[in-house]
Motif scaffolding. Structure first.
Motif, PDB file in Angstrom:
ATOM      1  N   ALA A  43       0.835  -1.230   0.010  1.00 36.10           N
ATOM      2  CA  ALA A  43       0.018   0.178   0.056  1.00 36.10           C
ATOM      3  C   ALA A  43       0.854   1.289   0.005  1.00 36.10           C
ATOM      4  O   ALA A  43       0.568   2.248  -0.716  1.00 36.10           O
ATOM      5  N   ALA A  44       2.048   1.172   0.605  1.00 33.82           N
ATOM      6  CA  ALA A  44       2.866   2.269   0.744  1.00 33.82           C
ATOM      7  C   ALA A  44       3.618   2.818  -0.498  1.00 33.82           C
ATOM      8  O   ALA A  44       3.829   3.996  -1.032  1.00 33.82           O
ATOM      9  N   ILE A  45       3.866   1.445  -1.170  1.00 34.12           N
ATOM     10  CA  ILE A  45       4.867   1.726  -2.375  1.00 34.12           C
ATOM     11  C   ILE A  45       3.633   2.024  -3.465  1.00 34.12           C
ATOM     12  O   ILE A  45       4.101   3.059  -4.170  1.00 34.12           O
ATOM     13  N   ARG A  46       2.404   1.506  -3.509  1.00 39.67           N
ATOM     14  CA  ARG A  46       1.354   2.126  -4.474  1.00 39.67           C
ATOM     15  C   ARG A  46       0.990   3.210  -4.428  1.00 39.67           C
ATOM     16  O   ARG A  46       1.169   4.229  -5.356  1.00 39.67           O
ATOM     17  N   SER A  47       0.917   4.031  -3.261  1.00 43.63           N
ATOM     18  CA  SER A  47       0.714   5.557  -2.881  1.00 43.63           C
ATOM     19  C   SER A  47       1.875   6.253  -3.236  1.00 43.63           C
ATOM     20  O   SER A  47       1.566   7.314  -3.966  1.00 43.63           O
ATOM     21  N   SER A  48       2.912   5.844  -2.794  1.00 41.82           N
ATOM     22  CA  SER A  48       4.211   6.603  -3.328  1.00 41.82           C
ATOM     23  C   SER A  48       4.467   6.729  -4.915  1.00 41.82           C
ATOM     24  O   SER A  48       4.518   7.804  -5.410  1.00 41.82           O
ATOM     25  N   LEU A  49       4.228   5.613  -5.498  1.00 38.42           N
ATOM     26  CA  LEU A  49       4.272   5.395  -6.863  1.00 38.42           C
ATOM     27  C   LEU A  49       3.326   6.167  -7.687  1.00 38.42           C
ATOM     28  O   LEU A  49       3.335   7.216  -8.477  1.00 38.42           O
ATOM     29  N   GLN A  50       2.098   6.503  -7.026  1.00 38.59           N
ATOM     30  CA  GLN A  50       0.935   7.144  -7.430  1.00 38.59           C
ATOM     31  C   GLN A  50       1.025   8.738  -7.634  1.00 38.59           C
ATOM     32  O   GLN A  50       1.084   9.458  -8.591  1.00 38.59           O
ATOM     33  N   ILE A  51       2.031   9.202  -6.395  1.00 38.70           N
ATOM     34  CA  ILE A  51       2.245  10.633  -6.170  1.00 38.70           C
ATOM     35  C   ILE A  51       3.045  10.879  -7.178  1.00 38.70           C
ATOM     36  O   ILE A  51       3.178  12.092  -7.831  1.00 38.70           O
ATOM     37  N   VAL A  52       4.131  10.029  -7.172  1.00 42.14           N
ATOM     38  CA  VAL A  52       5.248  10.461  -8.175  1.00 42.14           C
ATOM     39  C   VAL A  52       4.769  10.410  -9.516  1.00 42.14           C
ATOM     40  O   VAL A  52       5.075  11.417 -10.271  1.00 42.14           O
ATOM     41  N   TYR A  53       4.050   9.438  -9.970  1.00 41.25           N
ATOM     42  CA  TYR A  53       3.112   9.572 -11.360  1.00 41.25           C
ATOM     43  C   TYR A  53       2.712  10.981 -11.700  1.00 41.25           C
ATOM     44  O   TYR A  53       2.545  11.254 -12.822  1.00 41.25           O
ATOM     45  N   ALA A  54       1.548  11.118 -10.781  1.00 42.46           N
ATOM     46  CA  ALA A  54       0.656  12.131 -10.930  1.00 42.46           C
ATOM     47  C   ALA A  54       1.526  13.670 -10.987  1.00 42.46           C
ATOM     48  O   ALA A  54       1.253  14.352 -11.900  1.00 42.46           O
ATOM     49  N   SER A  55       2.814  13.682 -10.049  1.00 42.63           N
ATOM     50  CA  SER A  55       3.460  14.891 -10.146  1.00 42.63           C
ATOM     51  C   SER A  55       4.133  14.896 -11.670  1.00 42.63           C
ATOM     52  O   SER A  55       4.397  16.092 -12.131  1.00 42.63           O
ATOM     53  N   ASP A  56       4.791  13.769 -12.036  1.00 45.83           N
ATOM     54  CA  ASP A  56       5.470  13.789 -13.390  1.00 45.83           C
ATOM     55  C   ASP A  56       4.568  14.007 -14.495  1.00 45.83           C
ATOM     56  O   ASP A  56       4.797  14.876 -15.578  1.00 45.83           O
ATOM     57  N   ASP A  79      11.471  15.297  -3.542  1.00 44.63           N
ATOM     58  CA  ASP A  79      10.669  14.597  -3.079  1.00 44.63           C
ATOM     59  C   ASP A  79      10.118  13.283  -3.682  1.00 44.63           C
ATOM     60  O   ASP A  79       9.923  12.119  -3.282  1.00 44.63           O
ATOM     61  N   ALA A  80       9.819  13.684  -5.157  1.00 49.95           N
ATOM     62  CA  ALA A  80       9.720  12.362  -5.733  1.00 49.95           C
ATOM     63  C   ALA A  80      10.612  11.429  -5.977  1.00 49.95           C
ATOM     64  O   ALA A  80      10.515  10.171  -5.911  1.00 49.95           O
ATOM     65  N   ALA A  81      12.002  11.984  -6.296  1.00 48.10           N
ATOM     66  CA  ALA A  81      13.086  10.823  -6.062  1.00 48.10           C
ATOM     67  C   ALA A  81      13.220  10.227  -4.555  1.00 48.10           C
ATOM     68  O   ALA A  81      13.327   8.813  -4.618  1.00 48.10           O
ATOM     69  N   ASN A  82      12.989  10.731  -3.647  1.00 44.75           N
ATOM     70  CA  ASN A  82      12.969  10.367  -2.191  1.00 44.75           C
ATOM     71  C   ASN A  82      11.717   9.140  -2.105  1.00 44.75           C
ATOM     72  O   ASN A  82      12.090   8.150  -1.626  1.00 44.75           O
ATOM     73  N   LEU A  86      12.300   5.268  -1.371  1.00 42.55           N
ATOM     74  CA  LEU A  86      11.276   4.544  -0.410  1.00 42.55           C
ATOM     75  C   LEU A  86      10.790   3.513  -1.123  1.00 42.55           C
ATOM     76  O   LEU A  86      10.840   2.235  -0.227  1.00 42.55           O
ATOM     77  N   SER A  87      10.317   3.417  -2.132  1.00 47.03           N
ATOM     78  CA  SER A  87       9.583   2.188  -2.862  1.00 47.03           C
ATOM     79  C   SER A  87      10.428   1.280  -2.967  1.00 47.03           C
ATOM     80  O   SER A  87      10.128   0.239  -2.851  1.00 47.03           O
ATOM     81  N   ILE A  88      11.547   1.438  -3.577  1.00 45.19           N
ATOM     82  CA  ILE A  88      12.632   0.512  -3.803  1.00 45.19           C
ATOM     83  C   ILE A  88      13.165  -0.040  -2.319  1.00 45.19           C
ATOM     84  O   ILE A  88      13.176  -1.276  -2.388  1.00 45.19           O
ATOM     85  N   ALA A  89      13.387   0.604  -1.403  1.00 44.13           N
ATOM     86  CA  ALA A  89      13.734   0.149  -0.025  1.00 44.13           C
ATOM     87  C   ALA A  89      12.620  -0.906   0.505  1.00 44.13           C
ATOM     88  O   ALA A  89      12.909  -2.197   0.991  1.00 44.13           O
ATOM     89  N   ALA A  90      11.328  -0.468   0.251  1.00 45.25           N
ATOM     90  CA  ALA A  90      10.129  -1.038   0.791  1.00 45.25           C
ATOM     91  C   ALA A  90       9.947  -2.543   0.010  1.00 45.25           C
ATOM     92  O   ALA A  90       9.844  -3.552   0.449  1.00 45.25           O
ATOM     93  N   ALA A  91      10.082  -2.461  -1.238  1.00 47.63           N
ATOM     94  CA  ALA A  91      10.157  -3.798  -2.068  1.00 47.63           C
ATOM     95  C   ALA A  91      11.330  -4.528  -1.674  1.00 47.63           C
ATOM     96  O   ALA A  91      11.273  -5.706  -1.794  1.00 47.63           O
ATOM     97  N   SER A  92      12.394  -3.832  -1.482  1.00 47.74           N
ATOM     98  CA  SER A  92      13.805  -4.847  -0.857  1.00 47.74           C
ATOM     99  C   SER A  92      13.308  -5.584   0.200  1.00 47.74           C
ATOM    100  O   SER A  92      13.831  -6.507   0.428  1.00 47.74           O
ATOM    101  N   LEU A  93      12.677  -4.814   1.080  1.00 47.24           N
ATOM    102  CA  LEU A  93      12.297  -5.322   2.507  1.00 47.24           C
ATOM    103  C   LEU A  93      11.460  -6.584   2.163  1.00 47.24           C
ATOM    104  O   LEU A  93      11.414  -7.606   2.947  1.00 47.24           O
TER     105      LEU A  93
END
Length: 111
Positions: A43-56, A79-82, A86-93
Motif C-alpha cells: 500500500a505504501a509503495i502504491r501510494s508513493s508511486l501514484q504521487i510520483v506519477y501524478a507529479s510527473d 521529494d519524488a526521488a525520495n 522509499l519504494s525501492i527500499a520497501a520492495a527490497s524489505l
C-alpha cells in the motif's frame, strides 16, 4: 526538594496499537504477520508511486500549456526521488522477508 515531572516523563501508557488486518483464528496463522506486512508495504509503495506519477504527469502537461495555465505538481523532483527510493527500499524489505520465509520452509521440508 522535588523535581517536577514534564509530560514526556510521566508514565502514561501509549494508546497506539499495531494495526491488524486479520481477525479471528486466522491471525494466529503461520504467515499472518507476513501477509499483513505485505499488505502495508505494498500500500505504501502504491501510494508513493501514484504521487510520483501524478507529479510527473503534471510536469509534462505544463510543458504543453501556457505559463498562466500551468499547475504546480503535488511534490517537487527531490521529494519524488525520495518516494522512489522509499519504494525501492520497501520492495527490497519484502524481498528479504519473503526470502527468509522461503529459506525457513526449505529447511523445514529438507529435514
Amino acid at each position: 526538594m522535588s523535581i517536577p515531572q514534564t509530560p514526556d516523563q510521566q508514565t502514561i501508557p501509549p494508546t497506539h496499537e499495531d494495526s491488524r488486518w486479520i481477525f479471528g483464528p486466522g491471525k494466529e496463522g503461520r504467515f499472518a504477520d507476513f501477509i499483513e506486512l505485505t499488505r502495508d508495504v505494498t500500500a505504501a509503495i502504491r501510494s508513493s508511486l501514484q504521487i510520483v506519477y501524478a507529479s510527473d504527469l503534471v510536469r509534462e502537461i505544463n510543458l504543453d500549456c501556457e505559463a498562466e495555465e500551468a499547475s504546480p505538481p503535488a511534490i517537487g523532483k527531490t521529494d519524488a526521488a525520495n518516494l522512489m527510493r522509499l519504494s525501492i527500499a520497501a520492495a527490497s524489505l519484502l524481498q528479504h522477508v519473503s526470502q527468509e520465509h522461503i529459506d525457513s520452509l526449505n529447511k523445514f521440508w529438507a529435514e
